[in-house]
Motif scaffolding. Structure first.
Motif: not given
Length: 406
Positions: A28-29, A35-36, A53-55
């Motif tokens: 993740i920039p 891009k998936l 805890d994330g996305y």
């Protein structure tokens, strides 16, 4: 033979993490553009959620599979088990304009499989119920209806056979006339029984397979011992489904009638015990750890007589109920109205998507078996729980599979 000084080598079993080694790493920039690691057949909207805890990335799809429609809140019975003894809703029929809006929306749900006409009224009291049923059948969907059986005249039965209604459920809360009439006040056991028998006889005569017959039974202290006889009666009628639900008391006079969690609830039938478990879909008779919402898991939604969309039966109306003897105020949870928004838009709204995620992942406390339940005022209503959810599903007996519906 091993000598005293020899050490016996033992292999210790260890479990691996292979089952959990799924997913692909992505970078993740700083600008957030990723891009998936997979290709899609077409462009797709998704809901991005930042979690503790994330996305999470949840595809927004109009993938409703089942819809419950409440054609009316009116009923010619006054059953002691019914929600209508404690609610605040008016007794009226669904407007035809509201139904037409629903009908148009059904065409925009590509995954839709079935529509059930039920809710908390007698559908056959709606003056245009047969038009409703035919219209939905005309879309190629599976159509079901639940009825108290009192309106199953020969003429109405023939209409249901001719349109090939898929399943007709009827409520029979006792195989004994006096007891049935006491539970279902305003009913006539002999008349309802004859109507159901006539339905099956007319189907046999015409070699018609539909509508299939389903029987629903609400178990309570006053009728539970006669459950095997009721199941035998349903079997003799060649019912394709027998659903046994526990009682959810809506009136204080019924709060001591529950049979779930009684010590002898599961062993009262002796030699008939096997019959009750094999021939019928029995609800849980004990509070279990597992929680699973049949409405959310089955991608279902409910539409009440005013066109309001709720995620389940329990959140369709304002009423009081008793959970293990404790009075609880229930408020409805509406995600939208079909007269104002389209069903796909309501279903894919972020609020509804996140509600379903919360239910699926059981991100609610478990009030029913909490050690602090007796002194907790959160349990007085479904407005909020101690985890901050509103509404709260923390005491839902449907999710515990103690209460059931078609």
């Amino acid at each position: 033979m091993h000598h005293g000084g020899d050490k016996v080598k033992q292999k210790h079993k260890a479990l691996g993490a292979e089952l959990f080694q799924v997913g692909e790493k992505v970078r993740i920039p700083k600008d957030g553009c990723i891009k998936l690691p997979m290709a899609l057949e077409e462009d797709q909207e998704a809901l991005f959620i930042s979690t503790g805890d994330g996305y999470r990335l949840i595809p927004l799809l109009p993938d409703v599979k089942r819809i419950y429609i409440e054609a009316t809140t009116d009923c010619n019975f006054a059953c002691i088990t019914c929600i209508r003894s404690s609610w605040e809703d008016k007794l009226i029929h669904m407007d035809w304009e509201t139904f037409e809006n629903i009908l148009r929306n059904l065409k925009e749900l590509p995954k839709l499989e079935s529509v059930h006409f039920g809710g908390f009224g007698e559908p056959m009291m709606h003056p245009r119920i047969f038009e409703m049923l035919r219209a939905v059948k005309g879309l190629g969907l599976k159509v079901e209806m639940i009825t108290n059986g009192s309106y199953l005249s020969e003429e109405n039965i023939q209409k249901l056979i001719d349109m090939e209604l898929d399943v007709l459920f009827t409520s029979l809360d006792s195989p004994q006339e006096e007891e049935y009439n006491e539970i279902r006040q305003g009913a006539d056991f002999q008349r309802v029984s004859r109507n159901i028998e006539n339905l099956q006889a007319m189907k046999r005569k015409q070699k018609a397979g539909k509508p299939e017959l389903g029987i629903e039974f609400v178990a309570m202290k006053k009728n539970y011992t006669r459950l095997p006889k009721l199941i035998q009666m349903a079997y003799d009628l060649k019912a394709s489904q027998i659903i046994i639900s526990n009682l959810l008391p809506y009136h204080e006079s019924m709060k001591d009638e529950i049979v779930y969690d009684l010590d002898d609830a599961g062993c009262m039938f002796g030699k008939d015990s096997l019959k009750t478990t094999v021939w019928a879909q029995m609800s849980n008779m004990k509070l279990r750890t597992e929680r699973s919402c049949k409405f959310v898991k089955g991608k279902s939604l409910c539409i009440n007589y005013q066109g309001n969309v709720s995620p389940c039966y329990a959140l369709m109306h304002t009423y009081q109920c008793y959970v293990y003897g404790r009075k609880k105020q229930m408020y409805p949870f509406f995600l939208g109205n079909v007269n104002e928004k389209k069903l796909p838009e309501i279903w894919m709204d972020s609020g509804y998507v996140n509600f379903r995620r919360t239910v699926n992942e059981n991100l609610f406390p478990s009030c029913t078996d909490c050690k602090s339940v007796d002194g907790c005022n959160y349990t007085e209503s479904n407005e909020m729980d101690c985890w901050g959810n509103t509404p709260s599903c923390a005491e839902c007996l449907w999710a515990r599979r103690i209460i059931a519906c078609p």
